[in-house]
Structures are given as structure tokens and as C-alpha cells.
Scaffold this active site. Structure first.
Site, short mmCIF file in Angstrom:
data_model
loop_
_atom_site.label_atom_id
_atom_site.label_comp_id
_atom_site.label_asym_id
_atom_site.label_seq_id
_atom_site.Cartn_x
_atom_site.Cartn_y
_atom_site.Cartn_z
N CYS A 20 0.84 -1.21 0.00
CA CYS A 20 0.00 0.00 0.00
C CYS A 20 0.87 1.26 0.00
O CYS A 20 0.69 2.16 -0.82
CB CYS A 20 -0.92 0.02 1.22
SG CYS A 20 -2.11 -1.31 1.30
N ASP A 507 36.01 17.78 19.02
CA ASP A 507 36.54 19.12 19.26
C ASP A 507 36.94 19.16 20.72
O ASP A 507 36.34 18.46 21.55
CB ASP A 507 35.48 20.18 18.96
CG ASP A 507 35.95 21.57 19.29
OD1 ASP A 507 37.02 21.94 18.80
OD2 ASP A 507 35.25 22.26 20.05
#
Length: 825
Positions: A20, A507
Site C-alpha cells: 500500500c 573538538d
């Protein structure tokens, strides 16, 4: 209809299996102006981008055999109406707007009630009102999460409907099953039925009861399945409809017109048709109940919102609805109450449980000046807070929006499933036909009976529901579980990419460290006085918001130094700062920065270079200061490592991942921190613009299948987050950088990185289990249903057992996805 500025989302009714959703996606994709269409079976939503008109899209959905749930009516409050002609004119104006099906304007109440099609924007309606000479604003806006709650409530309603129909079907089916199958199980029962009511009467009773089952609880399959079949786009309902009608039709002919059938083939299979409908309804009920639980995370997040708040006004406490709180209101929070909105503590001190926002189990102390997040739980003390973000601007609302967005996404792995399910149902129809023909020609007597029963079994057992649910249900549960742990997947695709993580790049400042540096050392040179140098540097850095600058200013404030006057200031990106200052009537130039700045300016740093290297080896960041181009001092700033950092890095290594660090610090400092934390690779002395190149360089050491993850603060690191295969933004409190990363970690703890990767691996493992079950189930049972094993082993699959197996397949997949709710993170 104007071009869509943002994706159009339609709520779809009538989808029951993967074929579907795939078929509807294909149909929508062919509509002129559609750039992309994504249909999600689990959420029952279609997301469409492009310039296609809403009316075209609605027509396409209807032509495909589905329905679009109507959008909620818009209620506007109107200002400026003075008579009936005003309301009448405004009614006509609104009625002519694209997407408006009906508009009613009430002069007495000064409100407009507007019925709209999905995709119609409230902003466009308000603009039309203003163009007509009036003013308008929404009466109320649906808050984040209400869509998911509505969907969950819809599933609850579906479950109640299935429960009712299942009960009716079961009551009607049990007598049919006993009358037909009882004789097969107990031969004496067959003789008793023939002697008491007779075989013909038994078949008539079965005909009546089975017809009631098919035309009552089972009617839904024919209403949807037969039109889909006529449109040459069969779905799961078509399989059930054809299979049960075949069994019922053959049995009806055997009951009323037996002379039309070949000798020896007059049998009835009413019980197969009735049992198929009953078992599939049972599967639908269990599936609806299980799917309703996939939204439990959002429902829980929505439940964190208090309904009322106490506003402090003129020294009085006024209890009011949460929707009436606006920014700037002062609110009182008592111990044991939830914080109603985002804000800032004005008075009082307390510990606040923020676990449902950050995933951190330890309560955080909150004092005047600290931030509060709506939905968190105040524990010990009374607080007075000032509201700073309410409604859809709050952190909780943004979290809910992120979770809903991720839950509706489609992973790359789903592409394979879509390609398979696109042709699966038509292939099953063809296979069932082939099964019927082969058994009819080559089968033993009664060949027609064998052909019919095996063809029906193939139709029923091969439903691809489980395939369609395998991926989206796991995504919904996995992203919801992540939200509970403070890990927000902004993009669902990150779930798949993180699974293949090979290297995590951090970082340094604010990620591995606290992001709150402190001045630890200052060594002057020559005739320069340490306190005078510190005062000058603090004056230069006074207006800067950089963490290192704040550390220097704080140190000067603690020593109560008198600062020179700053005459000019210039930031040297990635190098340092310079400025002109004045003290005691004399002006002088001051340079502050890393060794590369001094070398660029031709300043000899050798007298203090050894000291700087010693500081760097201790993991501190050395900076040089020069007055009038003469070396004045070296100072060191240290940013404390977060308590959770070493544990998180150890956990990543235990998972077999490499860990790297990118930093602007000099090589000595970076290497010292790397040794301390056990980091594998270091890229140091990187300017902000160079982080992307650093990530590309690290990526070259990985294979094409391996993924690189970058973890940063999500604001300054936005380019690096985008350059990585997957970017994670560290958020603390209300600092949620949702636009720059694939994953947002609400807590500042790096344990969130481990949690995100672990959750990704668990979710993808769960998806593969679901897909394996779905494909293996069909691969094994379709040949069995077709009778492939009958010649060698005498094995066949009855239609009733096929229905039970098909129903349980979908329930298994959803149930397996729900296991993600219980995984330990």
C-alpha cells in the site's frame, strides 16, 4: 495552489501493508510538480515536496484507493468587524482561498471557523483577512506532540473497533469451526451431526454464519481490497478478499448447486473463510495495540508539561493555564512540582531532576542566574523564575518536534524493502494462479479441491505486512528510547550511519573539556611587572566572550587590579588579539596570542619558549603577551577535563572505535591532553576554518564503508559537523544546536556519544532481525502453502493456519521492535 515552501504532510487512511505505502508513494511521485514523496506505513503519513497543488494530491490519493484524513478546522479571532456586511464579506473572502472548503464568520463572537484541506497554511488565511481590512490571530495552536497523541488515540480507537469486530467474528466462527472440523478431529462427532441435523443442514448453518462473518466484521477487506484489485493495484486486503471469496464461493456452489462440480469435489470450506477473517482481525487488534505503544516516548514527553502555572503579579500568586504564560512572567515553583516553561532562576535554590531532558540521573543544582527547562522536576527547594521561552519555543517542544521528525524518516535500508514490496502482491496473485493451475492439471483427486485450497493458502500467507512494518516501527521505538536518554536524532538516517562508525573525532574546548578555562600561570619577562601585564591583558580581553578571555578577566577581578583604558581593539582570527591601551597618561600596543602570532610579528619568544613548552606538556594552553613589540610574559590557561570524558573514551575504545581530537591548541598541549585521555590521533594548531580539512584528512585513513563521527558544540563547529558522515552536537540545558548536527546530545556528558552509537547498533540489529523474519517467513511458508513439499513429504498448509501465521508475523515484528524500549543505555 501556491508552491510549497515546506514539505506537505498528509495523514493517510486505508494503508494495511507495505505494498500500500509503496504503491501510494509511486502514485504521488507521478503527480506533476512533485519532487519527492515519502509514505510511511507505521506513522500513516505521506510527506510530499514540490509545487503540486493539494487538490491534485488528494485526487491521486483517492484514485490509489486511500483516503486523506481531513485537517483540523482553523479557528481565528477577528478584530475590526462592525456590522453584518463585514462578517459576510470576510466569509466570502475566506471561502475563496485555496484549500478552504467552508468558512463561517460570527459577528457576535468575532470568530471565524474555517474548514480546510490538508496543507492549507493558517498564515495564508490570516494574510487574506488582513488584506480584506481586518486583523486575525489563531484562537489556539496545536502544541508539539499533539499530532502523535492524535495518531495514538486513533490507534486506540482502531483497537476498540477491532476488539468489537473480533468478538463478533469469533462468536460466529466457533460454531462453523466445530461443525466442520469437529468431525475431522472426532469421527464420531461427524456421524452424530449427520444423524441429528444432517449434512445439508450443517452446510446451510455454516453458510449463514460464514456469510455474516464476511459481510459483517470482514466487510472492510472487500470494501478496500476489491476496488484496489479492479484498479490493477492489489494490496493485502485484495489477497484476503480473493482468498476468502474463493473459499466461500466454492462452498456456496457445493451447498446449493453441487451438480455443477466434478464428482468427488463437493466439499465445503466455510470454516476456512471464517477462520481467516477472524485470525486476521486478531492480528490487526494485536498490531494496533502494539503500534500504539511505539509513540509512548512522545506521549511521556507531552505528559511532562504541567497544565497550570502560578504567576507572581503585584505580590499575589495567580494560578493560570499554561497557555496564558508569556515571556517575562515571574513564576513560583514549589518542591515536587514540574517546571512549567523554560526560564531563569530569579530567587531561591534547589536541585532539579533533568533526566527526561538530558538523560543525566543526578539532579542539577539551580541558583539565581541558572537556566531552567520546562518539564523538569523541582525537588527540594522553592524557586522563583522568569519565563524566557514558552509554547513551541520551549526546549521540550523542540525535543518533541525532533523526535516526531526522526520517527517519520525513511532509512536507506528501506529502499530495498520498497523495491521488493512494490511487486510482491502482484507476484503473489500470479503465484496463486499458477498454484491453482498446476494442482488442477497435475494434482491428485480431487484436483479441484487441492487447487483451490492451496491457491487460497498462498494468497493468505504471503501478505507483506511484516516487511512494511520492519523498519519504521524500529525507528519509532529507537528514536523514542534515545529521547528518553537525552539523545535526539535530528535525522533518522543517522541511526543507520552511526552503526558503521569507525572513528569519533572530538573538538576539544567545551566538548572534551568543561569549556570554562581558568588562568593557572603567568611568567613575566625582563622589566615587566606580572600584575601590570595581567591588568593590561584583562583590559584588552574585557569585551570578548571567548572562554580564555573570560578566564583572564576573572583572574584580574579576583586580584582587584585597576585596568588600563582600551583605546582600540582588533581580533586576529585564529591567531590572537591586539589593541592600543592607555595607562598613567601613556599609550602602548599589546599583542596577545599563540607562538605563531609572535613569529608572524617578528617577536623573539626564545627567552620564555622553554617555559611555554613545559606548560604545554602539562596540558595547559600557553599564550604570549608582547608590549610595543617586546616580549612581556607567557601565561597559561587550563580548561578542566570533564569528569565523564575518560570513561566515555574508554567505552568507545571498548567498542573498537578510534578516537581523535581536533584543536587549535599547540602541538605540545594537544599531545599532553591526548596522552592523559588515551586519544589515538591528534590534529593540533587548527584554525576554525581548517577543521573541515582536518576531518577530510582523518577520513582518508578509513575505508569507504567506515563512518567518521564528529562531536562538537554545534555552533562554532557547524561546518565540521556537516562535513562528517555523522555530526553530534553537545547541548547543555537550553543550548540545543538543532540545525547543525544529525544528532543532538542534550547533556554535556560524552556518555551520550556512546549511547547514540550503541542505540544505533541496537536499532539496526533490530531492523535486520525484523527484515530477516519477514523475508524468511515468506520464503519458507509460500512454497509450503503452494504445495512444493507435498510430493516428497506430504506437507500442505491449510488456509486457516496460513491466516494465523500471517497475522502472527506482523505481531512478531512490532513486538520485536518494542524490545528496544527495554534496552539498557
Amino acid at each position: 495552489m501556491p508552491e510549497q515552501d515546506s514539505p506537505l504532510i498528509l495523514d493517510i487512511d486505508g494503508m494495511t501493508c507495505a505494498s500500500c505505502s509503496t504503491r501510494l508513494e509511486r502514485v504521488l511521485g507521478k503527480v506533476e510538480g512533485v519532487e519527492a514523496a515519502n509514505v510511511n506505513l507505521a506513522t500513516e503519513k505521506a510527506t510530499i515536496t514540490g509545487s503540486a497543488g493539494v487538490e491534485q494530491l488528494l485526487a491521486a490519493v483517492k484514485k490509489a484507493g486511500f483516503e486523506v484524513r481531513p485537517a483540523a478546522p482553523v479557528e481565528l479571532t477577528i478584530e475590526g468587524m462592525t456590522c453584518a456586511s463585514c462578517s459576510g464579506r470576510l466569509e466570502r473572502v475566506l471561502g475563496k482561498q485555496a484549500g478552504v472548503t467552508a468558512a463561517s464568520v460570527n459577528l457576535a463572537t468575532e470568530k471565524a471557523h474555517i474548514e480546510i484541506l490538508p496543507g492549507t497554511r493558517t498564515e495564508d488565511l490570516i494574510a487574506a483577512v488582513r488584506k480584506a481590512g481586518f486583523d486575525a490571530k489563531p484562537l489556539q495552536q496545536q502544541s508539539a506532540g499533539q499530532s502523535s497523541i492524535a495518531t495514538s488515540n486513533k490507534r486506540d480507537d482502531e483497537a476498540r473497533l477491532y476488539r468489537r469486530d473480533l468478538l463478533i467474528a469469533a462468536i460466529l466462527t466457533v460454531p462453523v469451526f466445530i461443525l466442520e472440523m469437529g468431525g475431522h478431529l472426532v469421527p464420531s462427532f461427524h456421524h452424530w451431526v449427520n444423524q441429528t441435523i444432517g449434512q445439508q443442514t450443517s452446510w446451510l448453518l455454516q453458510f449463514v454464519l460464514t456469510s455474516l462473518v464476511l459481510l459483517g466484521p470482514g466487510l472492510r477487506f472487500y470494501k478496500k481490497g476489491l476496488p484496489a484489485l479492479l484498479h490493477t493495484a492489489p494490496d493485502m486486503n485484495s489477497l484476503v478478499a480473493v482468498g476468502t471469496l474463493a473459499a466461500w464461493g466454492f462452498s456456496t456452489i457445493a451447498t446449493f448447486l453441487p451438480q455443477l462440480l466434478p464428482a468427488g469435489t463437493v466439499h465445503v470450506y466455510f470454516e476456512a473463510a471464517a477462520v481467516i477473517v477472524t485470525l486476521i482481525l486478531l492480528g490487526r487488534l494485536l498490531e494496533a495495540r502494539a503500534k500504539g505503544q511505539t509513540s509512548s516516548a512522545i506521549k511521556h514527553l507531552v505528559s511532562l508539561r504541567p497544565q497550570t502555572a502560578r504567576i507572581v503579579r503585584d505580590g499575589q500568586l495567580i494560578e493560570t493555564q499554561l497557555a496564558e504564560v508569556v515571556n517575562g512572567n515571574l513564576l513560583e515553583i514549589r518542591p515536587g512540582e514540574r517546571i512549567p516553561v523554560d526560564g531563569e532562576v530569579v530567587e531561591g535554590s534547589s536541585y532539579v531532576d533533568e533526566s527526561m531532558i538530558t538523560g543525566e540521573p543526578i539532579p542539577a543544582q539551580r541558583q539565581p542566574g541558572d537556566t531552567l527547562v520546562g518539564g523538569t522536576l523541582n525537588q527540594t527547594g522553592a524557586l522563583t523564575m522568569r519565563a524566557t521561552a514558552v509554547g513551541e519555543d520551549s526546549v521540550l517542544s523542540r525535543i518533541i518536534q525532533l523526535v516526531e521528525q526522526a520517527q517519520g524518516s525513511k532509512l536507506p535500508i528501506q529502499t530495498l524493502v520498497d523495491r521488493v514490496t512494490l511487486w510482491f502482491v502482484p507476484a503473489v496473485m500470479g503465484l496463486a494462479t499458477l498454484t491453482f493451475v498446476i494442482w488442477l492439471i497435475f494434482g491428485p483427486d480431487p484436483a479441484l479441491t487441492f487447487a483451490l485450497v492451496n491457491a487460497v493458502a498462498v494468497l493468505i500467507v504471503a501478505c507483506p505486512c511484516a516487511m512494511g512494518l520492519a523498519t519504521p516501527t524500529s525507528i519509532m521505538v529507537g528514536t523514542g528510547r534515545g529521547a528518553e536518554a537525552g539523545v535526539l536524532f535530528r535525522k533518522g538516517e543517522a541511526l543507520q550511519r552511526l552503526e558503521s562508525s569507525a572513528m569519533v573525532v572530538f573538538d576539544k574546548t567545551g566538548t572534551l573539556t568543561e569549556g570554562k578555562p581558568a588562568l593557572t600561570d603567568l611568567h613575566s619577562h625582563g622589566q615587566f611587572d606580572s600584575q601590570q601585564v595581567l591588568a593590561a591583558i584583562a583590559a584588552l580581553e574585557l569585551k570578548s566572550e571567548h572562554p580564555i578571555a573570560r578566564a583572564i578577566v576573572t583572574a584580574a577581578e579576583q586580584q582587584q587590579l585597576t585596568l588600563p583604558t582600551l583605546l582600540s581593539f582588533n581580533s586576529l582570527t585564529g591567531m590572537g588579539v591586539e589593541g592600543q591601551l592607555q595607562a598613567d597618561g601613556e599609550s602602548f600596543q599589546l599583542l596577545l596570542g599563540a607562538d605563531r602570532l609572535m613569529q608572524q610579528q617578528g617577536i623573539d619568544i626564545s627567552p620564555l619558549q622553554q617555559t611555554a613548552e613545559q606548560l604545554a606538556q602539562q596540558g595547559k594552553t600557553p599564550l604570549y603577551a608582547a608590549v610595543n613589540h617586546q616580549l612581556a610574559a607567557v601565561l597559561a590557561v587550563a580548561d578542566p577535563i570533564k569528569e565523564t570524558t575518560p570513561t566515555a573514551i574508554q567505552a568507545l575504545h571498548a567498542m573498537g572505535l578510534q578516537v581523535a581530537m581536533v584543536t587549535g591548541d599547540n602541538q605540545h598541549t594537544a599531545n599532553a591532553i591526548a596522552r592523559q585521555l588515551g586519544i589515538d590521533q591528534v590534529v593540533a594548531e587548527v584554525m576554525p576554518a581548517g577543521k573541515v580539512d582536518a576531518i577530510k584528512q582523518l577520513k582518508q585513513s578509513l575505508s569507504s564503508e567506515q563512518q567518521l563521527v564528529f562531536v562538537g558544540d554545534g555552533i562554532n563547529d557547524a561546518p565540521a559537523l556537516a562535513a562528517a558522515d555523522a555530526g553530534m552536537a553537545i547541548g547543555t540545558g537550553t543550548d540545543v544546536a538543532i540545525e547543525s548536527a544529525d544528532v543532538v546530545l542534550m547533556s554535556g556528558s560524552l556518555q551520550g556519544v556512546v549511547t547514540a552509537i550503541s542505540l544505533s547498533q541496537a536499532t539496526m540489529r533490530n531492523i535486520r532481525q525484523n527484515l530477516f523474519w519477514a523475508f524468511a517467513y515468506n520464503s519458507a511458508l509460500v512454497p509450503l502453502a503452494a504445495g512444493v513439499f507435498y510430493p516428497a513429504f506430504g506437507l500442505l498448509l491449510s488456509p486457516a493456519l496460513a491466516a494465523g501465521a500471517m497475522a502472527m508475523s506482523s505481531v512478531f515484528v512490532v513486538g520485536n521492535a518494542l524490545r528496544l524500549r527495554r534496552i539498557s543505555l
